[in-house]
Each structure stands twice: as C-alpha cells, then as structure tokens.
Motif scaffolding. Structure first.
Motif, PDB file in Angstrom:
ATOM      1  N   ILE A 124       0.848  -1.202   0.000  1.00 35.07           N
ATOM      2  CA  ILE A 124       0.000   0.000   0.000  1.00 35.07           C
ATOM      3  C   ILE A 124       0.879   1.247   0.000  1.00 35.07           C
ATOM      4  N   ASP A 125       1.893   1.246   0.871  1.00 35.64           N
ATOM      5  CA  ASP A 125       2.822   2.397   0.943  1.00 35.64           C
ATOM      6  C   ASP A 125       3.536   2.609  -0.383  1.00 35.64           C
ATOM      7  N   ASP A 126       4.032   1.518  -0.964  1.00 36.67           N
ATOM      8  CA  ASP A 126       4.747   1.613  -2.250  1.00 36.67           C
ATOM      9  C   ASP A 126       3.866   2.259  -3.308  1.00 36.67           C
ATOM     10  N   ALA A 127       2.612   1.817  -3.367  1.00 40.03           N
ATOM     11  CA  ALA A 127       1.685   2.361  -4.365  1.00 40.03           C
ATOM     12  C   ALA A 127       1.503   3.862  -4.129  1.00 40.03           C
ATOM     13  N   LYS A 128       1.231   4.211  -2.882  1.00 40.63           N
ATOM     14  CA  LYS A 128       0.982   5.624  -2.558  1.00 40.63           C
ATOM     15  C   LYS A 128       2.200   6.492  -2.853  1.00 40.63           C
ATOM     16  N   ASN A 129       3.382   5.951  -2.564  1.00 32.63           N
ATOM     17  CA  ASN A 129       4.615   6.715  -2.836  1.00 32.63           C
ATOM     18  C   ASN A 129       4.796   6.997  -4.317  1.00 32.63           C
ATOM     19  N   LYS A 130       4.226   6.113  -5.139  1.00 39.79           N
ATOM     20  CA  LYS A 130       4.307   6.333  -6.591  1.00 39.79           C
ATOM     21  C   LYS A 130       3.138   7.179  -7.075  1.00 39.79           C
ATOM     22  N   GLY A 131       2.323   7.651  -6.153  1.00 38.66           N
ATOM     23  CA  GLY A 131       1.167   8.460  -6.528  1.00 38.66           C
ATOM     24  C   GLY A 131       0.016   7.629  -7.075  1.00 38.66           C
ATOM     25  N   LEU A 132       0.027   6.317  -6.781  1.00 39.99           N
ATOM     26  CA  LEU A 132      -1.031   5.434  -7.279  1.00 39.99           C
ATOM     27  C   LEU A 132      -2.057   5.148  -6.184  1.00 39.99           C
ATOM     28  N   LYS A 133      -3.315   5.117  -6.587  1.00 43.27           N
ATOM     29  CA  LYS A 133      -4.363   4.789  -5.621  1.00 43.27           C
ATOM     30  C   LYS A 133      -4.582   3.280  -5.600  1.00 43.27           C
ATOM     31  N   PRO A 134      -4.352   2.636  -4.429  1.00 38.97           N
ATOM     32  CA  PRO A 134      -4.501   1.177  -4.378  1.00 38.97           C
ATOM     33  C   PRO A 134      -5.907   0.745  -3.972  1.00 38.97           C
ATOM     34  N   GLY A 150     -10.160   1.691   6.118  1.00 41.50           N
ATOM     35  CA  GLY A 150      -9.720   3.000   5.609  1.00 41.50           C
ATOM     36  C   GLY A 150      -9.080   2.893   4.242  1.00 41.50           C
ATOM     37  N   VAL A 151      -8.653   1.681   3.841  1.00 46.91           N
ATOM     38  CA  VAL A 151      -8.134   1.492   2.478  1.00 46.91           C
ATOM     39  C   VAL A 151      -9.268   0.855   1.665  1.00 46.91           C
ATOM     40  N   ASP A 152      -9.495   1.345   0.442  1.00 46.65           N
ATOM     41  CA  ASP A 152     -10.550   0.752  -0.395  1.00 46.65           C
ATOM     42  C   ASP A 152     -10.295  -0.741  -0.571  1.00 46.65           C
ATOM     43  N   ALA A 153     -11.363  -1.535  -0.566  1.00 47.58           N
ATOM     44  CA  ALA A 153     -11.185  -2.990  -0.725  1.00 47.58           C
ATOM     45  C   ALA A 153     -12.380  -3.605  -1.439  1.00 47.58           C
ATOM     46  N   ILE A 154     -12.098  -4.633  -2.221  1.00 49.03           N
ATOM     47  CA  ILE A 154     -13.150  -5.512  -2.736  1.00 49.03           C
ATOM     48  C   ILE A 154     -13.001  -6.794  -1.922  1.00 49.03           C
ATOM     49  N   ALA A 155     -13.927  -7.021  -1.009  1.00 49.06           N
ATOM     50  CA  ALA A 155     -13.815  -8.188  -0.117  1.00 49.06           C
ATOM     51  C   ALA A 155     -14.275  -9.441  -0.853  1.00 49.06           C
TER      52      ALA A 155
END
Ligand code: AMP
Ligand code: MG
Length: 341
Positions: free
Chosen positions: A257-267, A281-286
């Motif tokens: 999640i951090d890696d994605a956000k650091n690249k400006g990507l929404k996970p 708090g993080v979007d999820a498809i359960a």
C-alpha cells in the motif's frame, strides 16, 4: 442476442428448446455451468466451432472442452480402450467440475478446430441442470470454453457475458451466478501417473484418492507459465484485469500500500473479509471469509472484473494457502497478477 432468464434448478423446457435450436443451427449459445459460463457451439460443426474462436479472439492452437450429457457421448468421442479404462472413475465423478484429457477416438465427428488438430480431446459432463438440459436437447456434444474474451477473467454471471459479447452471441441463458466460480479441474489421463493440467474445484486431494498419485507441475500451480507449455493454452496470458495487480502475502500488504501511494497510485485491496477489516480505511473488494474458501473462489473473477471499474490505479491481492480449492484460487491469482507482456 436473445437473452433468456432460466430457472437454474428446473430449467423450463420451452426456453431450453430455443437455445438448443440455435446450437443445431450452428449458432453460439452462452450458458451456465456449475464452474463458469460457457460459450457453446455444436462440437460436430466446424463452422460453428470456428465462431467461438472468432468471438473470443482465442488463438486457434488453444483447444476447447467438449461438454457431454451421457457416458454414451463419452464413448462416441474418446478412444474405446481409454474410455473403458476410465469409465468407472468417470461415472463416479461426473457430472462434476472435472475435465479429462483423453485419446481422441479415430474418425470421431468432433470438429478439427475444437481440438486444435490434436490427437487428444478434453471432455467433461457438467453438473449444472441448465447445461445438461441444453446438451441433451441439442442432441450433440457442445464445445465450450469459458464465455470471456481471451485473456480476460472468466464469466461467473450472465451480466459478465453480456458486457463482453452483446451481439457476438445468439442466445444467452441467464441462470444467475455459477456455483463454484472457477473453471473445471483438468487432468491428463493419457499419462501415467495422470497429470494435473489445471487445478479447479475438484481438488488434488480428491484426485489422489481416486488415482493414487498424480503429477502436479509448477505450470499447473500457475508458476513459470511462460516456460512450461505443458498443455496448449497454458502458455497464454489469462484472467488479466486491465489494471495492474500485485499479489503478496498478508504481512507484505502494508508495504505494498505504501509503495503504491509513494508512486502516486491509488490502491485497492482484493482480499478476504478478515484482511479487509484489518486495513480499515483502504478501499477494498472483499472476496469473502477465509473460513470458507469456496466463497472466495466464487467471488474471485467478479472481483477481478470490478477492479477495472473502480477509480483505483492498482489492485493488491493477498495469497491464500494452496490446499483444497486454494490451489485453484492461487493459480488464477498468479496468472492474473503476472507481469504484463
Ligand atoms: P477454457 O474452457 O476457456 O478454460 O479452455 C479450455 C481449457 O482446456 C484450455 O486451458 C485448454 O488448453 C484445455 N484443453 C482443451 N483441450 C485440451 C487438450 N486436448 N489437451 C490439453 N488441454 C486441453
Ligand atoms: Mg477460459
């Protein structure tokens, strides 16, 4: 396209007749099986079978599964000696989510393109009442791969088929969600011991009980698919969403999640209910509860298709233990997450 809603357990005869007539006329019918929706045509009709490859944009060297509704049909298309050898086992496991790759009967009427010109044929008797009724009413075996565009996740509900095929299919039988949500287990019985070509709802544990031992290669697990073309079709990309998908163990999700956000990507997470609630708090498809891996299997392809419709830039999926149906889940996830092109 004619869209027909049909009762999954008591298919209405007049509706099945409409679809069977389309099959006999050489047209394409999408229909539910207990695994995923199939895109079917008369397996004896070369022109009809070619329409399947065209509609799916499927490479011609990737053969189709032939769906039957009786053991008599099995003997019509499989080499007699081989059919006799496996008859007892077939009667035990069919109808059900297991496909046998067997020696093709010489001179049988199966269209050449359905087996991609091979001397073997993949055969299955599906357990879905609608599929069985359609094959019986058509009076011919039905060649049917999964009803999705080549490389895309398989269809587990009629809406998935409609979105991808609309006018390319003549009849769509809508019986709601399929039961397992993952394609059949494929086992090659021309080898000794038999070899697992694709894990599915019929588990390796069950297969071992029947055959004593079976060969499970890395390719069958979804590893090294590019280098190990064990079966035609296994070399192709599969189940791939348009958006990138990362597959990682649960303890690596926070970092992903951090890696994605650091690249400006929404996970967005594609994970179990338990994992989703851990990352509040993080979007999820359960996908369902880890207590019921069959629920996770059933929701997997819908989740992969939904990923492309979200506003996220990247999906992060979790790994699951490779036991029981978990082996099939991981096979599909590995392929869906493999590095693109
Ligand atoms: P699908 O129903 O779309 O999952 O595709 C059918 C699967 O069955 C593909 O993975 C094919 O490679 C496999 N298959 C069909 N016929 C054969 C065969 N004769 N030998 C090996 N694999 C086969
Ligand atoms: Mg398929």
């Amino acid at each position: 396209m004619i869209l027909i809603k049909v009762n999954p357990f008591y298919p209405e005869e007049e509706k099945i007749k409409v679809a069977a007539k389309a099959i006999r006329s050489g047209n394409l019918v999408a229909f539910p099986t207990e695994t995923v929706y199939g895109l079917g045509a008369d397996a004896f009709n070369e022109n009809a079978v070619r329409k399947i490859f065209e509609a799916k944009n499927r490479p011609a060297d990737n053969p189709l599964i032939i769906h039957i509704a009786s053991i008599e049909q099995f003997f019509e298309i499989v080499d007699t000696e081989q059919a006799k050898e496996i008859e007892n086992v077939a009667n035990k496991v069919w109808p059900g989510p297991i496909t046998f790759v067997a020696k093709k009967k010489e001179g049988c009427k199966i269209a050449r393109s359905a087996t991609a010109g091979l001397s073997t044929v993949a055969v299955r008797m599906p357990a879905h009442p609608v599929a069985l009724a359609l094959i019986r009413q058509s009076g011919v075996p039905i060649a049917a791969p999964s009803a999705n565009l080549a490389t895309k996740p398989s269809a587990t509900k009629a809406e998935h088929v409609f979105e991808e095929f609309k006018d390319k299919v003549d009849v769509l039988l809508d019986a709601g969600n399929t039961f397992y949500g993952l394609e059949s287990t494929i086992i090659d019985i021309t080898r000794n011991p038999p070899a697992l070509l694709r894990p599915g709802p019929f588990t390796v544990e069950e297969l071992e009980r029947i055959f004593g031992s079976i060969e499970v290669s890395e390719g069958a697990r979804g590893l090294k698919t590019a280098d190990v073309p064990i079966a035609p079709g296994m070399k192709y990309r599969h189940y791939a969403p348009d958006k990138p998908l990362v597959l990682c163990d649960k303890d690596k999700i926070a970092k992903a999640i951090d890696d994605a956000k650091n690249k400006g990507l929404k996970p967005i997470l594609l994970v179990s209910n338990e994992t989703a609630s851990h990352f509040n708090g993080v979007d999820a498809i359960a996908l369902g509860s880890e207590q019921n891996m069959y629920e996770i299997a059933k929701n997997l392809f819908d989740a992969l298709k939904r990923l492309d419709k979200t506003d996220a830039d990247i999906g992060i999926a979790q790994t699951f233990p490779e036991r029981g149906i978990g082996l099939a889940i991981m096979n599909r996830l590995r392929k869906a997450a493999s590095v693109k092109d």
